[in-house]
Scaffold this motif. Structure first.
Motif, mmCIF file in Angstrom:
data_model
loop_
_atom_site.group_PDB
_atom_site.id
_atom_site.type_symbol
_atom_site.label_atom_id
_atom_site.label_comp_id
_atom_site.label_asym_id
_atom_site.label_seq_id
_atom_site.Cartn_x
_atom_site.Cartn_y
_atom_site.Cartn_z
ATOM 1 N N ASP A 1 3.893 -7.094 -13.126
ATOM 2 C CA ASP A 1 4.587 -8.335 -12.800
ATOM 3 C C ASP A 1 5.683 -8.065 -11.778
ATOM 4 O O ASP A 1 6.439 -7.106 -11.905
ATOM 5 N N TYR A 2 5.791 -8.918 -10.785
ATOM 6 C CA TYR A 2 6.824 -8.787 -9.760
ATOM 7 C C TYR A 2 7.247 -10.171 -9.319
ATOM 8 O O TYR A 2 6.464 -11.106 -9.320
ATOM 9 N N ILE A 3 8.500 -10.263 -8.930
ATOM 10 C CA ILE A 3 8.917 -11.453 -8.181
ATOM 11 C C ILE A 3 8.811 -11.052 -6.701
ATOM 12 O O ILE A 3 9.495 -10.130 -6.241
ATOM 13 N N GLN A 4 7.941 -11.747 -6.050
ATOM 14 C CA GLN A 4 7.732 -11.441 -4.624
ATOM 15 C C GLN A 4 8.557 -12.435 -3.799
ATOM 16 O O GLN A 4 8.421 -13.644 -3.954
ATOM 17 N N VAL A 5 9.383 -11.879 -2.934
ATOM 18 C CA VAL A 5 10.237 -12.741 -2.101
ATOM 19 C C VAL A 5 9.888 -12.482 -0.632
ATOM 20 O O VAL A 5 10.013 -11.338 -0.157
ATOM 21 N N THR A 6 9.437 -13.522 0.019
ATOM 22 C CA THR A 6 9.091 -13.385 1.439
ATOM 23 C C THR A 6 10.005 -14.293 2.252
ATOM 24 O O THR A 6 10.097 -15.488 1.996
ATOM 25 N N ARG A 7 10.699 -13.710 3.221
ATOM 26 C CA ARG A 7 11.648 -14.479 4.057
ATOM 27 C C ARG A 7 11.103 -14.560 5.482
ATOM 28 O O ARG A 7 10.705 -13.541 6.052
ATOM 29 N N ARG A 8 11.174 -15.749 6.038
ATOM 30 C CA ARG A 8 10.799 -15.936 7.459
ATOM 31 C C ARG A 8 12.052 -16.322 8.226
ATOM 32 O O ARG A 8 12.687 -17.334 7.935
ATOM 33 N N PRO B 1 7.157 -10.873 9.040
ATOM 34 C CA PRO B 1 7.809 -11.095 7.736
ATOM 35 C C PRO B 1 7.127 -10.290 6.632
ATOM 36 O O PRO B 1 5.909 -10.398 6.436
ATOM 37 N N THR B 2 7.878 -9.439 5.952
ATOM 38 C CA THR B 2 7.293 -8.656 4.853
ATOM 39 C C THR B 2 8.052 -8.989 3.570
ATOM 40 O O THR B 2 9.249 -9.248 3.586
ATOM 41 N N PRO B 3 7.333 -9.034 2.495
ATOM 42 C CA PRO B 3 7.996 -9.386 1.226
ATOM 43 C C PRO B 3 8.741 -8.184 0.647
ATOM 44 O O PRO B 3 8.462 -7.034 0.995
ATOM 45 N N THR B 4 9.684 -8.481 -0.183
ATOM 46 C CA THR B 4 10.281 -7.463 -1.056
ATOM 47 C C THR B 4 9.965 -7.854 -2.500
ATOM 48 O O THR B 4 9.610 -9.012 -2.778
ATOM 49 N N TYR B 5 10.099 -6.861 -3.364
ATOM 50 C CA TYR B 5 9.696 -7.072 -4.752
ATOM 51 C C TYR B 5 10.866 -6.786 -5.685
ATOM 52 O O TYR B 5 11.617 -5.826 -5.497
ATOM 53 N N THR B 6 11.000 -7.618 -6.653
ATOM 54 C CA THR B 6 12.057 -7.432 -7.660
ATOM 55 C C THR B 6 11.589 -8.071 -8.968
ATOM 56 O O THR B 6 10.458 -8.565 -9.067
ATOM 57 N N ASN C 1 11.873 -19.453 2.829
ATOM 58 C CA ASN C 1 11.595 -18.475 1.765
ATOM 59 C C ASN C 1 10.431 -18.882 0.893
ATOM 60 O O ASN C 1 10.172 -20.066 0.681
ATOM 61 N N LYS C 2 9.794 -17.858 0.407
ATOM 62 C CA LYS C 2 8.775 -18.095 -0.631
ATOM 63 C C LYS C 2 9.074 -17.129 -1.775
ATOM 64 O O LYS C 2 9.108 -15.902 -1.577
ATOM 65 N N VAL C 3 9.298 -17.710 -2.911
ATOM 66 C CA VAL C 3 9.604 -16.900 -4.114
ATOM 67 C C VAL C 3 8.543 -17.191 -5.162
ATOM 68 O O VAL C 3 8.312 -18.349 -5.500
ATOM 69 N N GLU C 4 7.875 -16.189 -5.592
ATOM 70 C CA GLU C 4 6.842 -16.434 -6.610
ATOM 71 C C GLU C 4 6.650 -15.221 -7.505
ATOM 72 O O GLU C 4 6.883 -14.085 -7.080
ATOM 73 N N LEU C 5 6.176 -15.497 -8.684
ATOM 74 C CA LEU C 5 5.860 -14.433 -9.635
ATOM 75 C C LEU C 5 4.404 -14.056 -9.403
ATOM 76 O O LEU C 5 3.527 -14.909 -9.411
ATOM 77 N N ILE C 6 4.182 -12.771 -9.155
ATOM 78 C CA ILE C 6 2.807 -12.353 -8.921
ATOM 79 C C ILE C 6 2.422 -11.291 -9.938
ATOM 80 O O ILE C 6 3.274 -10.657 -10.571
ATOM 81 N N ARG C 7 1.156 -11.155 -10.066
ATOM 82 C CA ARG C 7 0.636 -10.197 -11.022
ATOM 83 C C ARG C 7 -0.353 -9.315 -10.295
ATOM 84 O O ARG C 7 -1.224 -9.803 -9.583
ATOM 85 N N THR C 8 -0.224 -8.010 -10.421
ATOM 86 C CA THR C 8 -1.190 -7.121 -9.795
ATOM 87 C C THR C 8 -2.102 -6.569 -10.872
ATOM 88 O O THR C 8 -1.759 -6.536 -12.055
ATOM 89 N N LYS D 1 10.601 -25.430 -11.417
ATOM 90 C CA LYS D 1 11.138 -24.249 -10.744
ATOM 91 C C LYS D 1 11.178 -24.558 -9.248
ATOM 92 O O LYS D 1 10.236 -25.124 -8.675
ATOM 93 N N LYS D 2 12.318 -24.237 -8.643
ATOM 94 C CA LYS D 2 12.479 -24.559 -7.226
ATOM 95 C C LYS D 2 13.607 -23.745 -6.637
ATOM 96 O O LYS D 2 14.500 -23.268 -7.342
ATOM 97 N N GLU D 3 13.526 -23.656 -5.301
ATOM 98 C CA GLU D 3 14.646 -23.026 -4.602
ATOM 99 C C GLU D 3 15.706 -24.093 -4.394
ATOM 100 O O GLU D 3 15.408 -25.224 -4.020
ATOM 101 N N ILE D 4 16.953 -23.729 -4.652
ATOM 102 C CA ILE D 4 18.074 -24.655 -4.456
ATOM 103 C C ILE D 4 18.569 -24.503 -3.028
ATOM 104 O O ILE D 4 18.867 -23.392 -2.566
ATOM 105 N N THR D 5 18.628 -25.633 -2.346
ATOM 106 C CA THR D 5 19.150 -25.598 -0.972
ATOM 107 C C THR D 5 20.644 -25.321 -1.014
ATOM 108 O O THR D 5 21.388 -26.003 -1.717
ATOM 109 N N LEU D 6 21.049 -24.339 -0.232
ATOM 110 C CA LEU D 6 22.480 -24.014 -0.194
ATOM 111 C C LEU D 6 23.123 -24.811 0.923
ATOM 112 O O LEU D 6 22.789 -24.656 2.095
ATOM 113 N N LEU D 7 24.015 -25.706 0.573
ATOM 114 C CA LEU D 7 24.592 -26.648 1.520
ATOM 115 C C LEU D 7 25.566 -25.942 2.439
ATOM 116 O O LEU D 7 26.272 -25.018 2.041
#
Lengths: 581, 300
Positions: free
Chosen positions: A203-210, A59-64, A188-195, A78-84
């Motif tokens: 600043d990036y939103i890092q999205v990692t999907r498993r 699993p590799t993250p993407t950045y946006t 999923n893991k969605v978080e704001l990261i700072r390098t 702040k939370k991920e909304i479960t898509l029913l």
């Protein structure tokens, strides 16, 4: 109790999650209001068969990035909304009930929306105002932070929104069902990261999907309805899709200026001051957010002179207005987005036509008569209204130029003010007694902050109750009993002894005390100036002239030379022997 | 016989006497009528020729010469029924300020006959009329009582000086003032000005700087710097103080040698000041509190 219709009740409950009443606290010089707004962020990642395999294994993250990403740091919710997926899930859902159908409906709507907002630098993303809050698309994406450019982003040429390269929408409404059928569920893991890399944006939103171990990329023969709970997928355009809906409840504190000055009473021939500070004002451009502090002070100096004037004489009256206004970012507050963005919005607060915006009403009261005085307003500005700088506005409100007619003394006020403060307002010829100024200057604020600030910036002058604005109009031309009887007298005199047994009158005394003038009087008959011979014929002509011309008419007298047309035309000789008039 | 001649002679003498009396009566009545007309028409014409514009601007009476001549001629013509011979109206040395007119009306030559004696005569009427404001002390015979003496009036003047000669720290200011309107009247005389106090206006005193700016065009007959840059209202652009400050207020008649007088403003009161200022570019505003002592011939 009256029953509300069911639909009204349902609407009310649907709206509850998105609307909360403003809570406001009033401080000394600003008002702080808190409002919560929900922001929904839509992410969608396609996977080809190869990408699917690779992502599953490693699993590799993407950045946006997305709009107001900075707010993610301080938000309470702040939370991920479960898509029913199933009907059962939908029935059991109590809050934030989104299904895939709804997700893709809004995702496609965002892609096709004309609304864009700036994310960072020259990069923009789309958004729509949805039922439950604001729905955001995201900036392009990067696989590696070290990549220079964002993939598939929207850029606008030098911030000009009419010159943007907007990629074509990838999907349309007709693709929705296929997208649903091609959807995979990922952890999923969605978080704001700072390098800390100083060469790259930090600043990036890092999205990692498993991808679940048990999930397989559908082969081309796979068919079936996604909703049948089989894990059978149907690829769309050779991809499967992993949607993520992320909710951030942003508590927005909005600060507003408040009116904290009282109306001011001014005194004539003095300076009045109005000063006010707006401790905090929130500037929210959508892309940028900051609190600023604004300071403004205004001075108005008045002149009224003379304080004693003879009836019919002129008084000088006017104002000078001086305003200093400046702003800065509020201390200790975070600035989100771009400072230039904030500055541009603050600049727009300046009222463009100050002279017309300021209202000046003035009158001069003489007895029961109130005479309006039209002051000419002129303004200019210097300095600048940028952060830390001071804008200075200077205005004058002065009497207009006037024309006073020769003879009649009729006054005509013009619309110019070339003579400025040296112009006069002429009092009534027939009035003597107390006269006074009544004036009100309002809208003295140079900013429109879209709240109450500056609404009270009004200055009043009330000469009825304030001696500084009174003028003593003395009788001179007419007797003081207001009877319209002239105060001067006509007297035949003896040229050798014009003032027997008394002093000369006020307008004669100094003149007669000069020896040369005494001598001049005595020798009056030696200086013939005009002569006319009258016979029956000339008298008839003159009588005919009199029938059509009033004795009080001055139109036949030239304003410049003071020569009479009648003297020119009716055979009256000018001999030029007279002395100085 | 001689008694009858005597009687005839007496009768003839009587008739001649009556004719003379009638002639003189005719002349004097006509003259009286003419003089009355002259007086009334002069008054009406003088009042109709008053220049209210001049009055508004100065508070003084002025007549316009040709308006008077016009109106007098028109009124006189209007009031005349029949003219036997030519009338000649002559106007002499009309003074507009203060208003005075001198007129002669010559009714022309008329003939008369008494018995066999034929001759001629003319009637001339002349009049000088003035318009006069009476004052509180006009009726007094003592001229020393005419003016109310030593009245005072105070006023503030702001002397604004923008720059001196670069490199020279001595700044000199020398300009004529305008009198306040309350004193700029023809019934005011013997004006003696005196400086009561002076004050340097500093850059943080925005109220005084604005007052100086607003009053400057009214108070100064000519100004060294007619525009003060209002953007420069900060402390650094104004002087903090002056050393070696010296000031004076004077009339051109009694000025000291170093004070200026300009022939165009020789009747004005002038203000002078000098002092040392470190920065020749700084604006100097000196506030003068002036007291004027004067005599006034008060209107009734």
């Amino acid at each position: 109790m009256k029953k509300l219709p069911l639909i009204t009740l349902l609407s009310f409950f649907i709206l509850i999650p998105t609307i909360k009443a403003d809570n406001c606290i009033t401080h000394d010089n600003y008002k702080e209001c808190t409002k919560t707004t929900n922001h929904y962020y839509f992410f969608l990642k396609p996977y080809t068969a190869a990408d699917f395999t690779s992502q599953k294994a490693n699993p590799t993250p993407t950045y946006t990035l997305s709009s107001q990403y900075e707010a993610w740091q301080n938000t309470k919710e702040k939370k991920e909304i479960t898509l029913l997926e199933t009907q059962k899930e939908k029935e059991e859902c109590k809050e934030d009930c989104w299904d895939l159908n709804e997700f893709y409906t809004q995702y496609i709507a965002i892609e096709n929306s004309p609304n864009i907002e700036r994310i960072k630098d020259n990069n923009y993303a789309k958004y729509i105002d949805g039922q439950y809050g604001k729905y955001h698309g995201h900036l392009g994406w990067k696989i590696n932070i070290s990549d220079d450019a964002w993939e598939n982003t929207i850029t606008c040429n030098s911030g000009n929104l009419s010159e943007c390269n907007i990629p074509e929408p990838e999907f349309s409404e007709s693709d929705k069902t296929k997208l649903i059928n091609a959807t995979i569920k990922t952890n999923n893991k969605v978080e704001l990261i700072r390098t800390n890399d100083s060469d790259k944006p930090d600043d990036y939103i890092q999205v990692t999907r498993r991808i679940n171990e048990n999930d397989e990329f559908p082969d081309s023969n796979t068919s079936g309805n996604k909703n049948s709970s089989s894990k059978k997928l149907q690829a769309f355009n050779g991809n499967v899709y992993s949607p993520i809906l992320y909710k951030v409840a942003v508590e927005e504190k909005t600060n507003q200026c408040i009116e904290n000055t009282a109306k001011v009473s001014g005194k004539c021939n003095e300076t009045s001051k109005i000063q006010s500070t707006c401790g905090k004002k929130t500037i929210n451009t959508g892309n940028s957010y900051a609190n600023i502090e604004i300071n403004q002070e205004a001075y108005v100096t008045n002149i009224l002179t003379p304080k004693t004037i003879y009836q019919g004489g002129g008084i000088k009256f006017g104002f000078i207005y001086y305003n200093k206004v400046s702003w800065k970012f509020a201390e200790g507050e975070i600035i989100y987005g771009e400072k230039d963005d904030i500055s541009a919005t603050v600049q727009k607060m300046l009222i463009s036509d100050i002279a017309n915006n300021i209202s000046v009403n003035a009158s001069f009261i003489e007895g029961s008569k109130q005479n309006k005085i039209n002051l000419i307003k002129q303004c200019k500005q210097s300095g600048s209204f940028t952060e830390g700088e001071t804008l200075i506005t200077t205005c004058t409100f002065l009497l207009p130029d006037s024309e006073v007619k020769l003879g009649t003394g009729k006054v005509n006020y013009l619309t110019t003010s070339n003579n400025g403060i040296n112009n006069s307002y002429y009092t009534n010829l027939n009035y003597s007694g107390e006269g006074y100024i009544k004036a009100e200057l309002s809208n003295l604020n140079v900013l429109d902050t879209n709240d109450d600030w500056g609404n009270n910036w009004t200055l009043t002058y009330d000469g009825e109750n304030d001696d500084s604005c009174k003028v003593n109009v003395t009788s001179r031309l007419y007797k003081p009993d207001q009877s319209n009887e002239y105060a001067f007298i006509y007297r035949p005199i003896d040229l050798n002894n014009p003032f027997p047994n008394r002093n000369a009158g006020v307008n004669w005394y100094d003149w007669y005390n000069i020896s040369a003038n005494k001598e001049r009087l005595k020798t009056s008959y030696s200086k013939l100036e005009y002569q006319v011979e009258l016979d029956n014929q000339s008298v008839s002509k003159i009588k005919e002239y009199n029938n059509n011309n009033n004795y009080l008419n001055w139109t036949g007298i030239d304003e410049e030379t003071e020569k009479s047309d009648f003297v020119n035309n009716y055979n009256i000789k000018r001999t030029q022997e007279g002395g100085n008039p | 016989m001689k008694w009858s001649f005597a009687s005839v002679g007496m009768i003839v003498l009587g008739i001649i006497g009556v004719m003379v009396i009638v002639l003189f009566q005719q002349i004097t009545t006509s003259n009286e009528n003419d003089y009355y007309l002259l007086k009334e028409i002069t008054e009406a014409s003088m009042i109709e020729s008053i220049d209210i514009k001049y009055y508004r601007e100065t508070g003084d009476l002025r007549i316009v010469k040709e308006k008077f001549v016009e109106n007098f001629t028109r009124r006189y013509s209007e009031s005349t029924l029949f003219i036997g011979t030519k009338y000649t109206i002559s106007f002499f040395d009309i003074i507009e300020v203060p208003p005075k007119v001198t007129i002669i009306i010559n009714t022309g030559i008329e003939n008369y006959r008494i018995y066999n004696d034929v001759s001629d005569y003319n009637v001339v009427n002349n009049l000088t009329g003035i318009l006069e404001f009476t004052g509180k002390n006009t009726s007094s015979k003592d001229s020393s009582e005419v003016y109310t003496k030593d009245k005072t009036f105070e006023k503030t003047y702001y002397a604004i000086s923008y720059s001196g000669t670069r490199g020279d720290i001595t700044r000199t200011f020398n300009e004529p003032i305008k009198l306040p309107k309350e004193l700029d009247q023809s019934n005011i005389s013997n004006i003696e000005p005196e400086i009561l106090s002076t004050e340097v206006i500093k850059g943080n005193n925005i109220e005084e700087i604005l007052a100086a700016r607003l009053n400057e065009p009214i108070d100064w007959a000519k100004r060294e710097n007619s525009q003060i840059n209002l953007n420069k209202i900060n402390q650094d652009d104004y002087i903090e103080g002056i050393s070696g400050f010296e000031s004076a207020i004077y009339n051109c008649e009694n000025k000291q040698e170093k004070y200026q007088c300009d022939k165009n403003y020789k009747d004005n009161v002038w203000i002078y000041w000098e002092g040392s200022i470190q920065d020749s570019e700084q604006i100097a505003i000196i506030k003068f509190n002036i007291k004027f002592t004067y005599d006034e011939y008060e209107y009734k």
